[in-house]
Scaffold this active site. Structure first.
Site, PDB file in Angstrom:
ATOM      1  N   CYS A   1     -29.426   8.268-108.573  1.00 23.13           N
ATOM      2  CA  CYS A   1     -30.184   9.301-107.851  1.00 23.13           C
ATOM      3  C   CYS A   1     -30.457   8.925-106.400  1.00 23.13           C
ATOM      4  CB  CYS A   1     -31.482   9.620-108.586  1.00 23.13           C
ATOM      5  SG  CYS A   1     -32.687   8.269-108.657  1.00 23.13           S
TER       6      CYS A   1
ATOM      7  N   HIS B   1     -42.107   5.772-117.090  1.00 23.32           N
ATOM      8  CA  HIS B   1     -42.687   5.133-115.908  1.00 23.32           C
ATOM      9  C   HIS B   1     -43.781   6.032-115.336  1.00 23.32           C
ATOM     10  CE1 HIS B   1     -38.719   3.295-116.381  1.00 23.32           C
ATOM     11  NE2 HIS B   1     -39.185   2.248-115.694  1.00 23.32           N
TER      12      HIS B   1
ATOM     13  N   HIS C   1     -29.109  16.760-107.949  1.00 24.95           N
ATOM     14  CA  HIS C   1     -29.485  15.353-108.137  1.00 24.95           C
ATOM     15  C   HIS C   1     -28.548  14.680-109.124  1.00 24.95           C
ATOM     16  CE1 HIS C   1     -32.078  16.232-111.926  1.00 24.95           C
ATOM     17  NE2 HIS C   1     -31.469  17.355-111.600  1.00 24.95           N
TER      18      HIS C   1
END
Length: 403
Positions: A313, A360, A377
């Site tokens: 990414c 995360h 993306h």
């Protein structure tokens, strides 16, 4: 005795002559006064009947190419007889000068008449690329006609190209629409402008508009507000038409007059770029998005940063931005510190949206905003480079690097 008689007759004669002279002067003055009144009445009648005269000229076969034939009718609707004349109808809120012999600046005016959209093509052929689109009653400047009469070369706003002639009204059919379609617009002159419910900076923000956006004007209002120190200040606000996204109805709202430029305009077409990215997006942003879109469907490679070979990414955003002279680190969280933080509602194509990665808590993913509420993306090794909603999850940050 005789002298006295003559003197008396002379006096009588003098009285008669004087009376006759006064009567003559009175009649002459009355005639002159009547002549002046008739002239004034004629001029007033001409002014009042200017539109009627204009309409009768239209029915007599006036075309857009013979506007100069009626320049003597200086008050005729939408016709400007010389550079010093201005024209304001009931729909228009500002005075504006126009070139002699034009219809609000158009030398050869036409209007589209379509249901849906009319393609503007790069060349006079149905096989040519589409460079823009017109909706119903968009104004066009007709530059030329093809030899077979089937195509018109036109400009409309920023669109230049060719359209099918059968969908364009010209001549008196176009002129008949002028008064209904001309209106005052406010063009935004700042990057982002807040649209408020009332004419005050303390009022609710309904939405935001961007540089070069055109807003149809309802009124211009002078109001008294309080500044931050509590002092009374006089401000000018522009009341505009505003689309309510919830009700889908046209309502009214306000923008600060200092941040817009007012002009009388017809609605015009849009380029493909404007349709996809919006009129406020500059060429650099468009080029960046189009480069990113070339890699749609490409490979995702963890740690990769080479376009065409595979990217992750942040490697994808780093590689794309590198082509435009902007150096980003190969780390999503770090990239979020390198740009200017903005609100998601202020994002333009080319800005970056940052998200958390599953498992995360902080920033762990990034995508390029391409407009229309979408991002491109490098999503995962399974999905590769894809297009998603910019709100497929709540963005943790949005940053701009191009302003």
């Amino acid at each position: 005795m005789n002298m006295k008689h003559i003197t008396k007759r002379d006096k009588q004669l003098a009285i008669v002559l004087t009376f006759a002279l006064v009567l003559t002067i009175a009649v002459r003055v009355g005639f002159d006064k009547k002549a002046t009144t008739d002239t004034t009445a004629t001029e007033s009648a001409l002014r009042a009947g200017a539109v009627t005269e204009f309409e009768s000229l239209q029915t007599a076969g006036l075309t857009a190419g013979s506007i100069s034939d009626i320049n003597d009718y200086s008050n005729a609707t939408a016709i400007v007889s010389n550079e010093e004349k201005t024209k304001v109808t009931s729909q228009l809120l500002i005075d504006q000068k126009y070139e002699e012999g034009t219809v609000y600046g158009y030398k050869n005016l036409g209007f589209s008449e379509v249901e849906g959209n009319l393609n503007v093509r790069e060349e006079a052929s149905e096989d040519a690329s589409v460079v823009g689109k017109l909706t119903n009653h968009n104004a066009v400047e007709i530059k030329s006609t093809s030899k077979d009469g089937k195509w018109l070369e036109i400009t409309s706003g920023n669109v230049e190209g060719y359209v099918s002639a059968k969908y364009i009204l010209t001549g008196d059919r176009a002129l008949a629409l002028v008064d209904d379609l001309i209106a005052t617009y406010a063009t935004v002159k700042v990057d982002t402008l807040k649209v408020r419910e009332k004419p005050s900076t303390d009022s609710n923000i309904l939405s935001k508009v961007h540089d070069a956006d055109d807003l149809r004007v309802i009124s211009i209002q002078t109001v008294e507000n309080k500044d931050k120190d509590g002092k009374t200040v006089t401000e000018e606000w522009v009341e505009i038409e505003h689309d309510d996204e919830e009700t889908e109805e046209i309502e009214t709202a306000f923008v600060f007059k200092n941040h817009v430029e007012l002009a009388n305009k017809f609605p015009t077409g849009k380029t493909i770029k404007e349709l996809h990215y919006g009129s406020e997006v500059d060429d650099t942003r468009v080029a960046l998005c189009e480069m990113a879109l070339k890699y749609y469907g490409g490979r995702y490679v963890w740690g990769g940063s080479t376009l065409g070979s595979g990217v992750d990414c942040s490697g994808f955003t780093m590689a794309i931005y590198r082509q435009f002279g902007i150096k980003l680190e190969h780390h999503a969280a770090t990239q979020a510190t390198q740009g200017r933080r903005i609100k998601a509602s202020e994002a333009k194509p080319g800005d970056l949206f940052f998200y958390k990665r599953p498992g995360h808590s902080g920033i762990g993913h990034v995508g390029i905003y391409i407009g229309g509420g979408q991002i491109i993306h490098a999503a995962s090794s399974r999905q590769g480079i894809i297009i998603s909603s910019a709100y497929y999850q709540t963005p943790l940050a949005v940053c701009s690097y191009l302003d």
